[in-house]
Design an enzyme around this catalytic site. Structure first.
Site, PDB file in Angstrom:
ATOM      1  N   LYS A 161       1.240   4.392  -2.885  1.00 52.05           N
ATOM      2  CA  LYS A 161       1.113   5.828  -2.622  1.00 52.05           C
ATOM      3  C   LYS A 161       2.416   6.565  -2.898  1.00 52.05           C
ATOM      4  O   LYS A 161       2.406   7.734  -3.291  1.00 52.05           O
ATOM      5  CB  LYS A 161       0.634   6.052  -1.187  1.00 52.05           C
ATOM      6  CG  LYS A 161      -0.815   5.633  -0.968  1.00 52.05           C
ATOM      7  CD  LYS A 161      -1.768   6.380  -1.902  1.00 52.05           C
ATOM      8  CE  LYS A 161      -3.220   6.109  -1.605  1.00 52.05           C
ATOM      9  NZ  LYS A 161      -4.145   6.879  -2.466  1.00 52.05           N
ATOM     10  N   TYR A 191       0.836  -1.200   0.000  1.00 52.63           N
ATOM     11  CA  TYR A 191       0.000   0.000   0.000  1.00 52.63           C
ATOM     12  C   TYR A 191       0.875   1.257   0.000  1.00 52.63           C
ATOM     13  O   TYR A 191       0.638   2.186  -0.782  1.00 52.63           O
ATOM     14  CB  TYR A 191      -0.931   0.021   1.217  1.00 52.63           C
ATOM     15  CG  TYR A 191      -1.703   1.313   1.328  1.00 52.63           C
ATOM     16  CD1 TYR A 191      -2.738   1.591   0.435  1.00 52.63           C
ATOM     17  CD2 TYR A 191      -1.377   2.259   2.289  1.00 52.63           C
ATOM     18  CE1 TYR A 191      -3.435   2.795   0.503  1.00 52.63           C
ATOM     19  CE2 TYR A 191      -2.072   3.458   2.375  1.00 52.63           C
ATOM     20  CZ  TYR A 191      -3.098   3.723   1.481  1.00 52.63           C
ATOM     21  OH  TYR A 191      -3.780   4.914   1.539  1.00 52.63           O
TER      22      TYR A 191
END
Length: 258
Positions: A160, A156
């Site tokens: 980002k 994750y």
């Protein structure tokens, strides 16, 4: 904002930060293209905005992971909606909280396809007309996780971090065109994010915010609208929002729980 309403596209508009952004832009008098996978939620939101703010909306049921669907619907908007002033790339998710060695690779695909490829597909569908007009604003919803990883969040965080590089690179790509590119990176925000991450386990999701006061979707949406409202010669390139109780991805102050 000028006297004419802007046309604002918000992805991930069916919940969380996306829905909050839609409400905030509607309150500012703008017209909305609402993009998400869940048609029922989009219809409910569109009805709410029409009732509360008399907002003109166009609801598009699109999964940003489906590039063909993005091209078909966002790349060929009706004439009245083609000149997009602001794009808010809010669609995103985290799937699972596990080490790389133990994680489900299907979770990686969901995150990469939504958080990275989805943003690229949507942006590419709308950017050419912004460039042709010499105006427009792309605002990506990033994350504190893109600046520093945390245990169980490697992939994750990587998505980002990739979004951060896409944002800065895109800013270079459009330099001199009049198009602005920004990122708003929040820390802990209490939305459906953790419920999705933990596959509907609401008790586990609530534990993420236990003993502290997180941001809300409204907090982030207010920042996004503010970024979009700066004069055309001003670019807020990069904004990070944190709850007072958070100092980094791994440093969170929590009050003892009974």
């Amino acid at each position: 904002m000028g006297s004419s309403p802007r046309t604002v596209v918000v992805t991930g508009a069916s919940s969380g930060i996306g829905a909050a952004c839609a409400r905030a832009f509607a309150a500012a008098g703008d017209r909305l293209v609402l993009v998400a996978r869940r048609a029922d939620r989009l219809d409910t939101l569109a009805a709410e905005l029409a009732e509360v703010h008399s907002t003109e909306t166009l609801a598009l049921t699109v999964d940003v992971r489906d590039r063909a669907a993005v091209d078909e619907q966002l790349g060929a908007l009706p004439d009245a909606w083609r000149d997009v002033d602001v794009l808010v790339n809010s669609a995103g998710l985290a799937a699972g909280l596990m080490t790389v060695q133990d994680a489900d690779p299907d979770d990686w695909d969901r995150m990469l396809d939504t958080n990275v490829r989805g943003v690229l597909s949507v942006t590419r569908a709308l950017l050419p007309r912004m460039l042709a007009r010499g105006s427009g604003h792309v605002i990506n919803i990033g994350s504190l996780a893109g600046r520093s990883a945390y245990p169980g969040g490697a992939v994750y965080s990587a998505t980002k971090a990739a979004l951060d590089r896409i944002t800065s690179g895109l800013r270079m790509d459009v330099l001199g065109s009049g198009v602005r590119v920004s990122t708003v990176d929040p820390g802990l925000v209490e939305t459906e994010f953790s419920v999705v991450r933990f596959r509907g386990d609401e008790e586990l999701a609530a534990s993420v915010y236990a003993g502290m006061t997180p941001l809300t979707g409204v907090d982030v949406a207010e920042a996004v609208v503010w970024v979009s409202d700066r004069p055309s010669h001003v670019l807020v390139a990069d904004m990070m929002l944190l709850p007072v109780d958070q100092a980094s991805s791994v440093h969170v102050h929590r009050e003892p729980q009974a």
